[in-house]
Design a protein around this motif. Structure first.
Motif, PDB file in Angstrom:
ATOM      1  N   LEU A 123       0.804  -1.230   0.000  1.00 20.03           N
ATOM      2  CA  LEU A 123       0.000   0.000   0.000  1.00 20.03           C
ATOM      3  C   LEU A 123       0.834   1.275   0.000  1.00 20.03           C
ATOM      4  N   TYR A 124       2.057   1.197   0.552  1.00 24.70           N
ATOM      5  CA  TYR A 124       2.888   2.413   0.648  1.00 24.70           C
ATOM      6  C   TYR A 124       4.124   2.351  -0.247  1.00 24.70           C
ATOM      7  N   GLY A 125       4.391   1.204  -0.846  1.00 24.06           N
ATOM      8  CA  GLY A 125       5.500   1.110  -1.799  1.00 24.06           C
ATOM      9  C   GLY A 125       6.848   0.867  -1.168  1.00 24.06           C
ATOM     10  N   GLU A 126       6.921   0.869   0.165  1.00 28.70           N
ATOM     11  CA  GLU A 126       8.205   0.568   0.817  1.00 28.70           C
ATOM     12  C   GLU A 126       7.948  -0.142   2.141  1.00 28.70           C
ATOM     13  N   LEU A 127       8.984  -0.823   2.638  1.00 33.56           N
ATOM     14  CA  LEU A 127       8.831  -1.535   3.902  1.00 33.56           C
ATOM     15  C   LEU A 127       8.744  -0.521   5.041  1.00 33.56           C
ATOM     16  N   PRO A 128       7.935  -0.812   6.067  1.00 32.58           N
ATOM     17  CA  PRO A 128       7.771   0.151   7.164  1.00 32.58           C
ATOM     18  C   PRO A 128       8.944   0.140   8.143  1.00 32.58           C
ATOM     19  N   ASN A 138      -8.195   6.821  -0.077  1.00 38.88           N
ATOM     20  CA  ASN A 138      -9.163   5.993   0.644  1.00 38.88           C
ATOM     21  C   ASN A 138      -8.764   4.526   0.812  1.00 38.88           C
ATOM     22  N   CYS A 139      -7.962   3.984  -0.072  1.00 35.87           N
ATOM     23  CA  CYS A 139      -7.617   2.569   0.105  1.00 35.87           C
ATOM     24  C   CYS A 139      -6.741   2.388   1.338  1.00 35.87           C
ATOM     25  N   ARG A 140      -6.010   3.421   1.696  1.00 36.05           N
ATOM     26  CA  ARG A 140      -5.181   3.293   2.908  1.00 36.05           C
ATOM     27  C   ARG A 140      -6.025   3.583   4.146  1.00 36.05           C
ATOM     28  N   VAL A 196      -9.974  -2.043 -13.557  1.00 37.76           N
ATOM     29  CA  VAL A 196     -10.962  -1.541 -14.519  1.00 37.76           C
ATOM     30  C   VAL A 196     -12.034  -0.748 -13.773  1.00 37.76           C
ATOM     31  N   VAL A 197     -12.523  -1.298 -12.662  1.00 37.64           N
ATOM     32  CA  VAL A 197     -13.568  -0.592 -11.902  1.00 37.64           C
ATOM     33  C   VAL A 197     -12.986   0.700 -11.325  1.00 37.64           C
ATOM     34  N   ALA A 198     -11.754   0.633 -10.795  1.00 36.97           N
ATOM     35  CA  ALA A 198     -11.120   1.846 -10.239  1.00 36.97           C
ATOM     36  C   ALA A 198     -10.940   2.904 -11.326  1.00 36.97           C
ATOM     37  N   SER A 199     -10.717   2.479 -12.548  1.00 33.65           N
ATOM     38  CA  SER A 199     -10.466   3.451 -13.626  1.00 33.65           C
ATOM     39  C   SER A 199     -11.700   4.288 -13.959  1.00 33.65           C
ATOM     40  N   ILE A 207      -5.469  -0.617  -7.146  1.00 33.15           N
ATOM     41  CA  ILE A 207      -6.477   0.458  -7.252  1.00 33.15           C
ATOM     42  C   ILE A 207      -5.781   1.812  -7.057  1.00 33.15           C
ATOM     43  N   LEU A 208      -4.899   1.862  -6.038  1.00 30.77           N
ATOM     44  CA  LEU A 208      -4.155   3.110  -5.786  1.00 30.77           C
ATOM     45  C   LEU A 208      -3.287   3.480  -6.982  1.00 30.77           C
ATOM     46  N   GLU A 209      -2.580   2.480  -7.523  1.00 36.27           N
ATOM     47  CA  GLU A 209      -1.684   2.758  -8.648  1.00 36.27           C
ATOM     48  C   GLU A 209      -2.485   3.216  -9.868  1.00 36.27           C
TER      49      GLU A 209
END
Ligand code: COA
Length: 383
Positions: A54-59, A120-122, A198-201, A350-352
């Motif tokens: 979700l954030y693209g990197e390790l926490p 919102n996804c986060r 597709v739905v997110a788009s 979805i975020l991407e």
């Protein structure tokens, strides 16, 4: 307009750029955000992998702690959702319930959060948390048992087993369950993930995107192969029956479940890891039958296919059903367990998709008729 060639099932078509997942099918390698699946499965929890997606990197440790607390706070089911699970038609498949629950949950979320396209996804991590709780609660209700409220001191995988069985799992069982979810968390543009994108788009909400993805995963060509592997192992029965069973199955042109993959031309790296879990679990639980039959079938099938010049290797589903069975998970829940694992991958995509959106709108190759004479309804004849 670039490529206008027709590719059935979109095979080989590049539909978008993505930084989330890389599958190297030739060499049997898989990476999430650049990290190898081996490193992630062995060294991270499902919650940590979810953060990565979700954030693209390790926490950092602090980030992980607060993220984990947020995810765990979303585990408990509201009375309304529990009521919905109880009232859902008893013959329905758990995937139908899951799809409905996700849509239902969105009704409880403020409109402005649902529609804030960037975050919102986060902010809706409870979607991931609640899928596991819904699967466990459904199982318990259908067994005539009570709902087991979640614990916040257990990992996502261990808490799922706890809510399913009503007792704290062996720590090793909890670790294996959690690692299986890591292995299923992401796999690039498969049918359900593409559906979510597709739905997110269309700039619909992440709830409707996830619900649609669950619908896509429900289909037997996507989720569900591990359930069929287990049925196949039961049919084979003993290690000694593998050769005669295989002989007959191949003569009948049956597909060997859990074998082969559209992308991998080597053994699926996730299958290599799950195989270790199956061996370990089998020894610990005093049931090595599944492992022995599957290994013998792998050897015998590979030998036959190599003779034909078509090497075919196990995919992720080959060993996972047997692992779930040894963890006490009934076969009907295998596809829902897949959804539990894949939810972070859907949200990441979805975020991407939203970060550089263009609505998906492919063309159809029209093969119908044109120029037909219109006949008013009163003059149309049947037959
Ligand atoms: C996953 C799957 C749909 C991929 O299909 P695919 O992309 O058409 O597979 P390939 O192109 O590599 O197939 C090559 C050949 O091996 C055969 N083959 C592939 N998987 C096979 C299997 N599991 N059992 C028997 N034969 C198989 C194919 O029929 C094909 O034979 P052909 O050349 O005589 O037509 C297919 O392997 C399959 O049905 N596997 C079993 C179901 C399963 O485990 N699904 C979960 C996938 S994660």
């Amino acid at each position: 307009m670039a490529n206008t060639e027709y590719a059935k099932g979109l095979e080989g078509v590049i539909a978008a750029e993505s930084k989330i997942c890389r599958i190297d099918g030739e060499n049997g390698k898989l990476f999430y955000l650049g990290y190898s699946i081996e490193d992630l499965a062995r060294n991270t929890s499902f919650e940590e992998t979810t953060y990565l997606l979700l954030y693209g990197e390790l926490p950092t440790p602090t980030e992980l702690e607060s993220f984990r607390a947020r995810m765990r706070a979303g585990r408990d089911l509201s009375p309304a959702v529990l009521h919905m699970i109880k009232e859902f038609p008893p013959q329905s498949h758990p995937m139908e319930l899951l799809q409905s629950v996700i849509s239902y949950l969105s009704g409880y979320v403020e409109h402005k959060i649902q529609h804030s396209a960037y975050c919102n996804c986060r902010d809706t991590l409870h979607q991931i948390s609640q899928i596991a709780s819904v699967v466990a609660a459904l199982h318990r209700f259908r067994q005539g048992l009570e709902y087991v409220p979640p614990r916040s001191d257990l990992s996502h995988g261990a808490n799922f087993l706890y809510m399913l069985h009503g007792e704290e799992p062996d720590p090793e069982d909890g670790r294996i369950m959690d690692a299986c979810l890591v292995l299923h968390a992401e796999h690039s543009f498969n049918a359900s993930t593409f559906t979510a994108r597709v739905v997110a788009s269309t700039l619909s909400t992440c709830y409707s995107s996830v619900s649609a993805a669950i619908g896509a995963l429900y289909g037997s060509l996507h989720g569900g192969a591990n359930e069929r592997v287990l049925a196949m192992v039961d049919e084979i029965g003993t290690k000694d029956n593998v050769e005669p069973w295989l002989e007959k199955a191949l003569a009948e042109k049956r597909k060997i479940m859990g074998m082969g993959h559209r992308v991998y031309r080597a053994k699926d790296p996730r299958a290599i890891i799950i195989e270790e879990y199956l061996q370990e679990l089998g020894k610990r639980k005093g049931n090595t039958q599944y492992y022995e039959i599957l290994k013998e079938l792998e050897r015998a099938f590979r030998e036959r296919m190599e003779e034909k010049g078509k090497p075919i290797y196990p995919n992720v589903d080959y060993f996972s059903g047997a692992v779930y069975a040894l963890l006490g998970i009934p076969a009907r829940l295998f596809t829902p367990v897949f959804a539990m694992g894949r939810a972070p991958g859907w949200l990441a995509h979805i975020l991407e998709q939203r970060s550089d959106n263009r609505i998906y709108r492919p063309k159809a190759l029209y093969v119908g008729e044109l120029g037909k004479d219109f006949v008013p309804s009163s003059e149309r004849k049947s037959g």
